[in-house]
Enzyme design. Structure first.
Site, PDB file in Angstrom:
ATOM      1  N   SER A 190      17.693  60.110  11.996  1.00  0.00           N
ATOM      2  CA  SER A 190      16.774  59.285  12.761  1.00  0.00           C
ATOM      3  C   SER A 190      17.580  58.218  13.352  1.00  0.00           C
ATOM      4  O   SER A 190      18.294  57.717  12.332  1.00  0.00           O
ATOM      5  CB  SER A 190      15.547  58.922  11.954  1.00  0.00           C
ATOM      6  N   SER A 191      17.021  57.438  14.275  1.00  0.00           N
ATOM      7  CA  SER A 191      17.830  56.113  15.005  1.00  0.00           C
ATOM      8  C   SER A 191      16.890  55.324  15.727  1.00  0.00           C
ATOM      9  O   SER A 191      15.907  55.978  16.057  1.00  0.00           O
ATOM     10  CB  SER A 191      19.183  56.550  15.946  1.00  0.00           C
TER      11      SER A 191
END
Length: 328
Positions: free
Chosen positions: A97-98
């Site tokens: 995730s970013s």
């Protein structure tokens, strides 16, 4: 000393946020819908990235806001307001995730064409920052729903949103299935790359509603006709996102380009065509089309999601260049 200068002196986060907003504005990302400038100026990104990872030789380095060294805390804050994506969750060295690049987020939100009073579903919660921007823009947290498969992601996003004073609906679940309990939606935005358009989204979107999602290293905007049909074109910008969790296909898998001219091998636009036509055209066929069509920009391509599956096309859905998109 003016009020803005005093704020910048007294609040480094506010100064960094103002600089980021100026940078996003200079990129042109606010041009299509200038109302988003105020949202980015108001929502503090650093509350959504209490720590993040930056790439270094051999892996990642963790930066966090509670570091005992004030110089490291300053580095963390400065990085939180750079116009770059930030890795926020890793597992065994793999990015899960970013927090997306802010100028790309602004371009996507402007392209979503949100209007007052509309209900929005976000697929891929990430840090929660995008949901906070939507909630601020709409002025009503209950109009925003965000869903993610990973309970650790949704739990941390709830904490970040609460710290920022927002409480949209944060749901743990399979984004490909949408969130039927809170449907129908006027807008659906995805922050993960799709292998195909989930039919659940069409069913949960009002006729005339809009879906914006990363697809084949681009961003497609679909207008929903009914539960069985949506169609639209790509925006001009490239976009590389973490794939929708559980999806079987990755846009980053590229075929062998040996034998093609260097200009094609280096071209992001040609690679976009390759990704969009994977399984339908081999690289040589794709190259011949690319040259014959004048090396088309992304805006000339589109996508139709219908009863017979997804179809990509160049210039028009009923023209000579239409290709089936393999199911994800």
């Amino acid at each position: 000393m003016g009020g803005h200068d005093r704020e910048a002196r007294d609040d480094p986060a506010a100064a960094a946020r103002a600089a980021l907003v100026r940078e996003i504005g200079a990129s042109g990302a606010f041009d299509a819908d200038p109302v988003w400038r105020e949202a980015f100026a108001a929502v503090p990104r650093h509350l959504f990235v209490p720590y993040y990872y930056v790439g270094v030789v051999g892996g990642y380095e963790r930066r966090w806001g509670e570091h005992p060294d004030p110089r490291e805390r300053e580095r963390w804050l400065r990085g939180a307001y750079e116009d770059t994506p930030l890795a926020i969750r890793l597992r065994d060295g793999e990015l899960l995730s970013s927090s997306s690049q802010p100028s790309l987020m602004a371009l996507m939100l402007a392209g979503l064409e949100v209007r007052d009073g509309q209900k929005v579903l976000e697929i891929g919660t990430g840090s929660g920052y995008n949901a906070a921007l939507l909630a601020h823009r709409l002025g009503d947290d209950d109009l925003v729903t965000t869903v993610d498969l990973d309970p650790e992601i949704t739990e941390s996003a709830r904490r970040h949103l609460d710290a920022a004073g927002h409480r949209p609906a944060v749901v743990t679940g399979d984004g490909a299935r949408g969130v039927p309990a809170r449907a129908p939606y006027d807008r659906i935005i995805a922050t993960c790359a799709l292998p195909s358009v989930p039919r659940a989204w069409l069913a949960q979107c009002r006729p005339g509603g809009r879906i914006l999602a990363p697809f084949a290293t681009g961003l497609v905007t679909l207008t929903v006709r009914d539960a069985g049909h949506a169609e639209g074109r790509f925006l001009h910008t490239p976009a590389y996102f973490v794939p929708l969790r559980g999806a079987g296909r990755s846009w980053r898998e590229q075929p062998d380009l040996d034998g093609l001219p260097p200009a094609a091998r280096r071209s992001d636009l040609f690679r976009f065509l390759l990704a969009l036509t994977a399984g339908a055209l081999d690289p040589r066929q794709a190259y011949e089309l690319w040259e014959d069509a004048g090396r088309p920009q992304r805006e000339r391509y589109g996508l139709t999601a219908g009863a017979g599956g997804d179809r990509a096309w160049l210039d028009g859905p009923r023209g000579p260049h239409v290709w089936p998109v393999p199911a994800g």
